[in-house]
Write a protein that holds these residues in place. Sequence first.
Motif, PDB file in Angstrom:
ATOM      1  N   LEU A 157       0.570  -1.428  -0.048  1.00  0.00           N
ATOM      2  CA  LEU A 157      -0.062  -0.143   0.063  1.00  0.00           C
ATOM      3  C   LEU A 157       0.893   1.636   0.022  1.00  0.00           C
ATOM      4  CD1 LEU A 157      -2.910  -1.331   2.237  1.00  0.00           C
ATOM      5  CD2 LEU A 157      -2.829  -0.632  -0.392  1.00  0.00           C
ATOM      6  N   CYS A 160       3.168   1.189  -3.198  1.00  0.00           N
ATOM      7  CA  CYS A 160       2.318   1.904  -4.460  1.00  0.00           C
ATOM      8  C   CYS A 160       1.773   3.372  -4.838  1.00  0.00           C
ATOM      9  CB  CYS A 160       1.152   0.668  -4.474  1.00  0.00           C
ATOM     10  SG  CYS A 160       0.509   0.654  -6.265  1.00  0.00           S
ATOM     11  N   ASN A 161       1.954   3.983  -3.916  1.00  0.00           N
ATOM     12  CA  ASN A 161       0.872   5.624  -4.038  1.00  0.00           C
ATOM     13  C   ASN A 161       2.701   6.148  -3.759  1.00  0.00           C
ATOM     14  OD1 ASN A 161      -1.861   4.777  -3.355  1.00  0.00           O
ATOM     15  ND2 ASN A 161      -1.505   4.248  -1.095  1.00  0.00           N
ATOM     16  N   ASN A 164       4.478   6.777  -7.278  1.00  0.00           N
ATOM     17  CA  ASN A 164       3.369   6.895  -8.280  1.00  0.00           C
ATOM     18  C   ASN A 164       3.947   7.962  -8.905  1.00  0.00           C
ATOM     19  OD1 ASN A 164       0.572   6.800  -8.999  1.00  0.00           O
ATOM     20  ND2 ASN A 164       0.457   9.207  -8.624  1.00  0.00           N
ATOM     21  N   ARG A 170       8.231   2.267  -8.237  1.00  0.00           N
ATOM     22  CA  ARG A 170       7.415   1.351  -8.437  1.00  0.00           C
ATOM     23  C   ARG A 170       7.658   0.103  -8.677  1.00  0.00           C
ATOM     24  NH1 ARG A 170       4.034   4.749 -10.461  1.00  0.00           N
ATOM     25  NH2 ARG A 170       3.831   3.062 -12.229  1.00  0.00           N
ATOM     26  N   GLY A 245      -1.480  10.693  -5.404  1.00  0.00           N
ATOM     27  CA  GLY A 245      -0.807   8.803  -4.990  1.00  0.00           C
ATOM     28  C   GLY A 245      -0.566   9.567  -2.850  1.00  0.00           C
ATOM     29  N   ALA A 253      -3.636   1.009  -5.625  1.00  0.00           N
ATOM     30  CA  ALA A 253      -2.783  -0.436  -4.214  1.00  0.00           C
ATOM     31  C   ALA A 253      -4.346  -1.438  -3.755  1.00  0.00           C
ATOM     32  CB  ALA A 253      -2.799   0.881  -3.215  1.00  0.00           C
TER      33      ALA A 253
END
Length: 270
Positions: A157, A160-161, A164, A170, A245, A253
């Motif tokens: 989580l 992923c944010n 961004n 990533r 994000g 996410a």
Amino acid sequence: MRSENPSLYHSTQKTVSIYLGILVVMSLILAVLHYLFADLRVEGIRWFNLDRERNLPTWFSGALFTLFGCSAMVAYYWETRINARNGQVFRLPILWLGVGLVGLLMSLDEITILHENILWREVRQTTVQLSDTWIYVTQWQVLYAPAILILLGYFVLFFCNRFNSSPAARRAAFAGIGCWVVGLLLEGLRGTFRQLGDAWYSGEVVVEEVLEMAGAICLMGAIVFYTVDIALDLSEERRRKLQLGLGFFTPRALKALGVTLVALIVVGST
């Protein structure tokens, strides 16, 4: 803020890539040394055996986890510095301290073999009484599974944010998480490989340990690439993507978390 010195930005990225490549090569060298000298003892220690503790591979893995934790601390520093100068660009930079603490604790565990020693006797005494399929089940599979799920979910989580605005970071982060998930799968199958013979078991150990080291290298690299991006190339486009994000449970996410949970369920069912 656009990079005032594009050559510095690109040269820094290149330098980071070179150092990460060196770490990968060192991991592969340790794998080769395991094949050549796994049974070599010096002062009673198997210095190159990936299936033993308190030797060169263990110390190298511990160093990787330390670097992973320290890279998160550096990311925290840069986010707080940019927030102080430019307003609320990043949400809750303090979350990086959690990532850093995890890295440092993993390093401590790797060097001191904490999780191998805590409650291992009690778990083994219980599992051997159940059935043959439980003989090789370890305490981390029984006791630490919830912590592993929470940890990987948090990483998925958060990264992923946070990443961004940095596609390379990533990709590296999810490559690292993927390495760890596959490594967990292989560790869960150690008993099966042991029954297949020494050659199969030794091969499993090498692949599993290399994946563990590769995962740490990829995650550390992801954080460093991200930090370079925000420190040297915080463009308006990157700012816009960072704003997208700022949430935690974003659709992207949650999708990534779902894929990770499915993979972990497969690991747990083996």
